[in-house]
Enzyme design. Structure first.
Site, PDB file in Angstrom:
ATOM      1  N   ASP A  18       0.848  -1.187   0.000  1.00 33.36           N
ATOM      2  CA  ASP A  18       0.000   0.000   0.000  1.00 33.36           C
ATOM      3  C   ASP A  18       0.887   1.242   0.000  1.00 33.36           C
ATOM      4  O   ASP A  18       1.427   1.630   1.038  1.00 33.36           O
ATOM      5  CB  ASP A  18      -0.927   0.023   1.217  1.00 33.36           C
ATOM      6  CG  ASP A  18      -2.019   1.081   1.102  1.00 33.36           C
ATOM      7  OD1 ASP A  18      -1.792   2.077   0.407  1.00 33.36           O
ATOM      8  OD2 ASP A  18      -3.092   0.897   1.704  1.00 33.36           O
ATOM      9  N   ALA A  48     -13.542  -6.550  -3.547  1.00 33.21           N
ATOM     10  CA  ALA A  48     -13.448  -5.089  -3.547  1.00 33.21           C
ATOM     11  C   ALA A  48     -14.300  -4.462  -4.644  1.00 33.21           C
ATOM     12  O   ALA A  48     -15.330  -3.849  -4.364  1.00 33.21           O
ATOM     13  CB  ALA A  48     -11.986  -4.658  -3.689  1.00 33.21           C
ATOM     14  N   ARG A  49     -13.883  -4.624  -5.907  1.00 30.99           N
ATOM     15  CA  ARG A  49     -14.596  -4.066  -7.060  1.00 30.99           C
ATOM     16  C   ARG A  49     -14.365  -4.969  -8.263  1.00 30.99           C
ATOM     17  O   ARG A  49     -13.238  -5.391  -8.529  1.00 30.99           O
ATOM     18  CB  ARG A  49     -14.102  -2.637  -7.386  1.00 30.99           C
ATOM     19  CG  ARG A  49     -14.589  -1.575  -6.421  1.00 30.99           C
ATOM     20  CD  ARG A  49     -16.087  -1.322  -6.566  1.00 30.99           C
ATOM     21  NE  ARG A  49     -16.603  -0.403  -5.559  1.00 30.99           N
ATOM     22  CZ  ARG A  49     -17.137  -0.769  -4.416  1.00 30.99           C
ATOM     23  NH1 ARG A  49     -17.200  -2.045  -4.095  1.00 30.99           N
ATOM     24  NH2 ARG A  49     -17.620   0.122  -3.572  1.00 30.99           N
ATOM     25  N   GLU A  63     -19.526 -14.292 -18.132  1.00 36.69           N
ATOM     26  CA  GLU A  63     -18.393 -15.140 -18.513  1.00 36.69           C
ATOM     27  C   GLU A  63     -17.781 -15.910 -17.347  1.00 36.69           C
ATOM     28  O   GLU A  63     -17.067 -16.895 -17.559  1.00 36.69           O
ATOM     29  CB  GLU A  63     -17.306 -14.301 -19.201  1.00 36.69           C
ATOM     30  CG  GLU A  63     -16.663 -13.236 -18.342  1.00 36.69           C
ATOM     31  CD  GLU A  63     -17.354 -11.891 -18.446  1.00 36.69           C
ATOM     32  OE1 GLU A  63     -16.694 -10.862 -18.237  1.00 36.69           O
ATOM     33  OE2 GLU A  63     -18.573 -11.867 -18.723  1.00 36.69           O
ATOM     34  N   HIS A 112     -22.367 -10.026  -4.532  1.00 40.07           N
ATOM     35  CA  HIS A 112     -22.036  -8.777  -3.834  1.00 40.07           C
ATOM     36  C   HIS A 112     -22.501  -8.825  -2.377  1.00 40.07           C
ATOM     37  O   HIS A 112     -23.268  -7.976  -1.916  1.00 40.07           O
ATOM     38  CB  HIS A 112     -22.640  -7.568  -4.559  1.00 40.07           C
ATOM     39  CG  HIS A 112     -21.916  -6.292  -4.271  1.00 40.07           C
ATOM     40  ND1 HIS A 112     -22.342  -5.076  -4.722  1.00 40.07           N
ATOM     41  CD2 HIS A 112     -20.772  -6.037  -3.565  1.00 40.07           C
ATOM     42  CE1 HIS A 112     -21.519  -4.129  -4.316  1.00 40.07           C
ATOM     43  NE2 HIS A 112     -20.553  -4.691  -3.615  1.00 40.07           N
TER      44      HIS A 112
END
Length: 392
Positions: free
Chosen positions: A167, A230-231, A260, A272
Site C-alpha cells: 500500500d 473489492a470491485r 463469462e 455482492h
C-alpha cells in the site's frame, strides 16, 4: 426543518440519529436538502437545486455521478470502515472456499439423495475428490492496507499465514493497526512473486481498473488463488479465465458476478455479499446520517470523496453566520472573501480553509447576519462554486 430524500431503505437506527423535530426523511420528498443512498444508481437522476449533500451508506461510490455533483458544489460522503468487519469475514470465508471445495462437496453429497443406508459409505469413498490445501503456513498477499485490508492481514496472521502487504498510501492509523508480523512490500511485483493467495482491497480508479491482468498474472506463483471482494473492474475477466484454464491460477473467488465467470468450476461467484450483514447496514446508516447532520447543521465535512476534510469545533456564533464555501483551490480567493466581508463591515470571528487537489472548502464565522447582497457578491466570485450560510 431539513428534508432528506432516501433512495434506498436506510436502517432505522441511522434515521433515528436525525431529530424528528428538525428533520424529515422520506423516499418521496420535494426539494430535499440532502440525499441518503445505498446502491441505487444516481447517474441518470436530475437533482433538485436544493440538494447540498449526498451520503452513501457504504464505502463505494460508483453509483454516484461525483464529477457532476462536484461542479454544483454538492458534497458527497461515504462511510469507510463502517462495513469493514463484514467484508473482512467474507474475505476469510473466500480464502477458505478457494482452498477447500466445500461448495462442490456439498452439492455432490446432496446428489446422493435416495441412496439410503449407503450414503455414509458412499460419502466416505467419494471425499478424496474434494481435497484442498490448508491456509496455515501459506503466504497471503494483501493489496491495499486500509480499514478492510489491515483487518484481513491481522486475522490471516492469527490463522498461521505469512502475510505480505502492499500500500503506497498507507496511513499512520492503518500502520499502527497492523500486526507487527505483516511484511511490507515495496512493489506489487514483490507481492505477486511470493503470494500463494492474493486479496485486493483498493478502490476502482483509472489506475487500478484491470490491475489483475495477463501481465500481472504472469509474474505470480503457479497455482495462486485470487480473492476479489473489492470491485469487479479490478480484475480483467478474459485474462483470468485464460489463466484459470492454463492452471496458472488455481481459483478465483469474486463478489462480482458476470456472464463469462458463471459455471466455471474454478470460479466462485457471490452476489455482492461484502457488506450484507445487519450489523454493517446499521453501522453504515448511523455513520452516514451523523456525517450528514454535522454537515447540514455545522458545515463540517468528514469522509467526503470530493471535498477536503474540514472541521470547526467552535459553535456558530450566537446571532452570527457561518459561511460554508466550496471553491476552486487557486491563489487570492481568501482575500476576496475577506474584502467583501470587510466592505460589509462584518467582523470575522473564525476561519478554516482546506484544500484537496483542485478543490477547497472554507468555513468562515462572522458576527451578525449576512445581507443578501453580500451573499450574492461572494457567489459572484468566479472561482466560487457554492456558498451556504448557516445562521446562529
Amino acid at each position: 426543518m431539513y428534508k432528506i430524500l432516501t433512495l434506498n431503505k436506510i436502517a432505522a437506527c441511522g434515521l433515528d440519529t436525525l431529530p424528528r423535530d428538525n428533520y424529515e426523511a422520506a423516499s418521496s420528498i420535494s426539494d430535499p436538502d440532502a440525499i441518503l443512498v445505498r446502491s441505487q444508481d444516481m447517474h441518470s437522476m436530475e437533482l433538485a437545486g436544493s440538494v447540498k449533500a449526498v451520503a452513501r451508506a457504504g464505502a463505494g461510490t460508483n453509483n454516484i455521478p461525483i464529477p457532476q455533483l462536484t461542479e454544483k458544489g454538492i458534497v458527497v460522503f461515504n462511510t469507510p470502515g463502517a462495513n469493514a468487519n463484514a467484508v473482512k469475514e467474507l474475505v476469510i470465508l473466500a480464502l477458505l472456499l478457494s482452498s477447500r471445495p466445500a461448495i462442490k462437496a456439498n452439492a455432490w453429497v446432496n446428489g446422493l439423495a435416495g441412496k439410503g443406508d449407503e450414503i455414509p459409505d458412499l460419502a466416505e469413498k467419494g471425499k478424496s475428490q474434494f481435497v484442498g490445501p490448508e491456509l496455515k503456513g501459506k503466504t497471503l498477499g494483501v493489496i491495499g492496507l486500509g480499514a478492510i485490508g489491515a483487518m484481513v492481514a491481522n486475522l490471516a496472521i492469527s490463522l498461521g499465514m505469512e502475510v505480505i502487504g502492499y500500500d503506497p498510501f498507507l496511513s499512520v492509523n492503518a500502520a499502527w493497526s497492523l500486526d507487527h508480523n505483516v511484511k511490507h512490500a515495496e512493489t506489487l511485483d514483490a507481492v505477486y512473486a511470493k503470494a500463494d493467495y492474493i486479496t485486493i482491497h483498493v478502490p476502482q480508479t483509472n489506475d487500478t481498473k484491470g490491475m489483475i491482468n495477463a501481465s500481472a498474472i504472469k509474474t505470480m506463483k503457479d497455482g495462486v488463488r485470487i480473492i476479489n471482494i473489492a470491485r469487479g473492474g479490478l480484475v480483467n475477466n478474459a485474462d483470468i479465465l485464460a489463466a484459470l484454464e492454463s492452471g496458472k491460477v488455481a481459483a478465483l473467488v469474486t463478489d462480482f458476478a458476470s456472464e463469462e465467470l458463471l459455471n466455471n468450476e474454478k470460479v466462485i461467484c457471490l452476489p455482492h455479499l461484502g457488506a450484507s450483514t445487519p450489523e454493517a447496514e446499521d453501522n453504515c446508516a448511523v455513520m452516514a446520517c451523523k456525517q450528514l447532520r454535522d454537515f447540514l447543521e455545522n458545515g463540517n465535512i468528514v469522509n467526503s470523496v470530493n471535498f477536503p476534510k474540514t472541521v470547526c469545533d467552535n459553535p456558530i456564533p450566537a446571532g452570527g453566520t457561518r459561511l460554508c464555501i466550496c471553491h476552486k483551490n487557486v491563489p487570492d480567493v481568501i482575500s476576496k472573501f475577506t474584502k467583501i466581508l470587510g466592505e460589509a463591515k462584518l467582523n470575522i470571528s473564525g476561519m478554516i480553509n482546506q484544500a484537496k487537489g483542485e478543490l477547497a472548502y472554507n468555513i468562515t464565522d462572522v458576527d451578525g447576519k449576512i445581507p443578501e447582497e453580500t451573499l450574492r457578491a461572494l457567489v459572484g466570485i468566479d472561482t466560487v462554486i457554492k456558498v451556504r450560510p448557516i445562521f446562529g
